[in-house]
Design an enzyme around this catalytic site. Structure first.
Site, PDB file in Angstrom:
ATOM      1  N   MET A  30      22.933  -0.798  38.275  1.00  0.00           N
ATOM      2  CA  MET A  30      22.096   0.221  37.633  1.00  0.00           C
ATOM      3  C   MET A  30      21.372   1.055  38.694  1.00  0.00           C
ATOM      4  SD  MET A  30      20.842  -1.337  34.064  1.00  0.00           S
ATOM      5  CE  MET A  30      19.504  -2.323  34.677  1.00  0.00           C
ATOM      6  N   GLY A  31      21.847   0.984  39.943  1.00  0.00           N
ATOM      7  CA  GLY A  31      21.283   1.822  40.998  1.00  0.00           C
ATOM      8  C   GLY A  31      19.984   1.284  41.562  1.00  0.00           C
ATOM      9  N   ALA A  32      19.239   2.174  42.252  1.00  0.00           N
ATOM     10  CA  ALA A  32      18.072   1.769  43.057  1.00  0.00           C
ATOM     11  C   ALA A  32      18.528   0.617  43.962  1.00  0.00           C
ATOM     12  CB  ALA A  32      16.880   1.381  42.193  1.00  0.00           C
ATOM     13  N   HIS A  37      22.408  -5.699  46.437  1.00  0.00           N
ATOM     14  CA  HIS A  37      23.577  -4.978  45.930  1.00  0.00           C
ATOM     15  C   HIS A  37      24.608  -4.787  47.057  1.00  0.00           C
ATOM     16  CE1 HIS A  37      20.438  -3.141  43.114  1.00  0.00           C
ATOM     17  NE2 HIS A  37      21.304  -3.654  42.262  1.00  0.00           N
ATOM     18  N   GLU A 149      24.146 -13.985  41.711  1.00  0.00           N
ATOM     19  CA  GLU A 149      23.566 -15.174  41.066  1.00  0.00           C
ATOM     20  C   GLU A 149      22.095 -14.950  40.741  1.00  0.00           C
ATOM     21  OE1 GLU A 149      24.364 -18.550  43.560  1.00  0.00           O
ATOM     22  OE2 GLU A 149      26.429 -18.698  42.836  1.00  0.00           O
ATOM     23  N   ARG A 188      13.420  -3.609  40.549  1.00  0.00           N
ATOM     24  CA  ARG A 188      12.078  -3.547  39.953  1.00  0.00           C
ATOM     25  C   ARG A 188      10.976  -3.845  40.972  1.00  0.00           C
ATOM     26  NH1 ARG A 188      15.339  -5.550  35.842  1.00  0.00           N
ATOM     27  NH2 ARG A 188      15.260  -4.388  33.882  1.00  0.00           N
TER      28      ARG A 188
HETATM   29  P1  AMP Z   1      21.500  -4.424  38.712  1.00  0.00           P
HETATM   30  O1  AMP Z   1      21.583  -3.110  39.387  1.00  0.00           O
HETATM   31  O2  AMP Z   1      20.140  -5.037  38.729  1.00  0.00           O
HETATM   32  O3  AMP Z   1      22.148  -4.419  37.349  1.00  0.00           O
HETATM   33  O4  AMP Z   1      22.374  -5.425  39.588  1.00  0.00           O
HETATM   34  C1  AMP Z   1      23.729  -5.172  39.863  1.00  0.00           C
HETATM   35  C2  AMP Z   1      24.348  -6.420  40.443  1.00  0.00           C
HETATM   36  O5  AMP Z   1      23.684  -6.772  41.650  1.00  0.00           O
HETATM   37  C3  AMP Z   1      24.225  -7.638  39.506  1.00  0.00           C
HETATM   38  O6  AMP Z   1      25.411  -8.392  39.549  1.00  0.00           O
HETATM   39  C4  AMP Z   1      23.063  -8.377  40.097  1.00  0.00           C
HETATM   40  O7  AMP Z   1      23.068  -9.773  39.814  1.00  0.00           O
HETATM   41  C5  AMP Z   1      23.265  -8.120  41.576  1.00  0.00           C
HETATM   42  N1  AMP Z   1      22.004  -8.329  42.299  1.00  0.00           N
HETATM   43  C6  AMP Z   1      20.794  -7.790  42.012  1.00  0.00           C
HETATM   44  N2  AMP Z   1      19.857  -8.250  42.846  1.00  0.00           N
HETATM   45  C7  AMP Z   1      20.486  -9.120  43.684  1.00  0.00           C
HETATM   46  C8  AMP Z   1      20.053  -9.949  44.777  1.00  0.00           C
HETATM   47  N3  AMP Z   1      18.780  -9.985  45.162  1.00  0.00           N
HETATM   48  N4  AMP Z   1      20.976 -10.708  45.399  1.00  0.00           N
HETATM   49  C9  AMP Z   1      22.286 -10.691  45.008  1.00  0.00           C
HETATM   50  N5  AMP Z   1      22.752  -9.939  43.987  1.00  0.00           N
HETATM   51  C10 AMP Z   1      21.867  -9.163  43.334  1.00  0.00           C
END
Ligand code: AMP
Length: 281
Positions: A30-32, A37, A149, A188
């Site tokens: 979802m970016g940021a 990531h 994870e 976040r």
């Molecule tokens: P999101 O943008 O939050 O939807 O995350 C995209 C992907 O990145 C998802 O598979 C998350 O589980 C992974 N992700 C987010 N934060 C972390 C982190 N701190 N360590 C490893 N993977 C992450």
């Protein structure tokens, strides 16, 4: 790196690369973007001929409008980070492109893992997640998809989704990437003040203590009490703490030698909701 906005363009790129026998790795986000990531992107780049990352803030997975409206958007910086990590394609669709005029999620029935923790505290969240990931898998048609994870329950849901819908791809789980103070990286986190960020390091410190208590055979009810007490008189508000079996997410009432367990936590820091987890093995 090329940026693709439409499914039509995506299909023509796919048909072009798939003329040869190449593998395609995919990371939905979802970016940021942060280093968490990027660790997924780098893994995909090292394992595949081509890597595609999507950035789409999916409206159907937010049960809280405020959280959706305040979700950070940093496309310029994201593009830079993705270029640096040798990503091949950034898929950046509009909501119209993904949902046409029907911004709704499908009702999924998984094995029951969708009903606890995040599923219980964020009604509709996993239906939204499964809906968007299913759509993206069908649009992108990757060979391997990488998930963190950090969202461990989500990772299990995606594994079930792939089986349920018979989507021919491999799902890979990646370790949690953390700030220096132990706080799990999250988009976040940018909404936290520097003192809140510091205070939030208590989450991982607590999980580490939980792990050593668990390995010392401290009963789970005593671990639960310990965790409840630790957040009293802090600026962190505990939403849930649960020890569950690693794959079934069944409640761990008693510790049994032949099962793996994991501890899950959700905490509010002001308005910001943070989740984390730790393997207890
Ligand atoms: P999101 O943008 O939050 O939807 O995350 C995209 C992907 O990145 C998802 O598979 C998350 O589980 C992974 N992700 C987010 N934060 C972390 C982190 N701190 N360590 C490893 N993977 C992450």
């Amino acid at each position: 790196m090329i940026v693709i906005n439409t499914i039509l363009e995506l299909n023509s790129w796919y048909n072009h690369i798939k003329l040869n026998n190449v593998s395609l790795g995919f990371i939905p986000t979802m970016g940021a973007l942060h280093e968490g990531h990027i660790s997924l992107v780098e893994k995909s780049v090292s394992e595949n001929d081509f890597t595609i990352v999507s950035i789409f803030v999916n409206p159907t997975q937010f049960n809280n409008t405020n959280d959706f409206v305040n979700y950070p958007i940093t496309i310029e910086n994201d593009t830079l980070l993705l270029k640096q990590s040798k990503c091949d394609v950034l898929f950046l669709p509009t909501t119209q492109e993904i949902y046409s005029n029907n911004i709704n999620s499908t009702n999924y029935k998984f094995s029951g893992i969708e009903k606890v923790m995040e599923g219980k505290h964020r009604p509709g969240h996993f239906d939204g997640v499964a809906t968007i990931v299913s759509k993206l898998f069908n649009f992108v048609k990757p060979d391997i998809a990488y998930f963190g994870e950090k969202d461990f329950q989500q990772l299990l849901i995606i594994k079930e989704l792939v089986k349920l819908e018979r989507i021919p791809l491999k799902v890979v789980g990646m370790p949690i990437y953390r700030e220096e103070n132990g706080l799990a990286m999250s988009s976040r986190n940018t909404r936290l003040s520097s003192s809140q960020r510091e205070e939030s390091s208590l989450i991982f410190k607590t999980l580490q203590t939980v792990k050593s208590m668990f390995l010392d055979s401290v009963p789970i009810r005593d671990i639960n009490t310990y965790v409840k007490n630790i957040f009293i008189n802090t600026n962190l508000k505990l939403e849930y703490f649960e020890v569950r079996e690693n794959n079934s997410l069944k409640f761990a009432k008693k510790i049994s030698e032949n099962k793996k367990h994991r501890a899950f936590i959700s905490v509010f820091v002001g308005e910001v909701r943070l989740i984390d987890n730790i393997a207890l093995f």
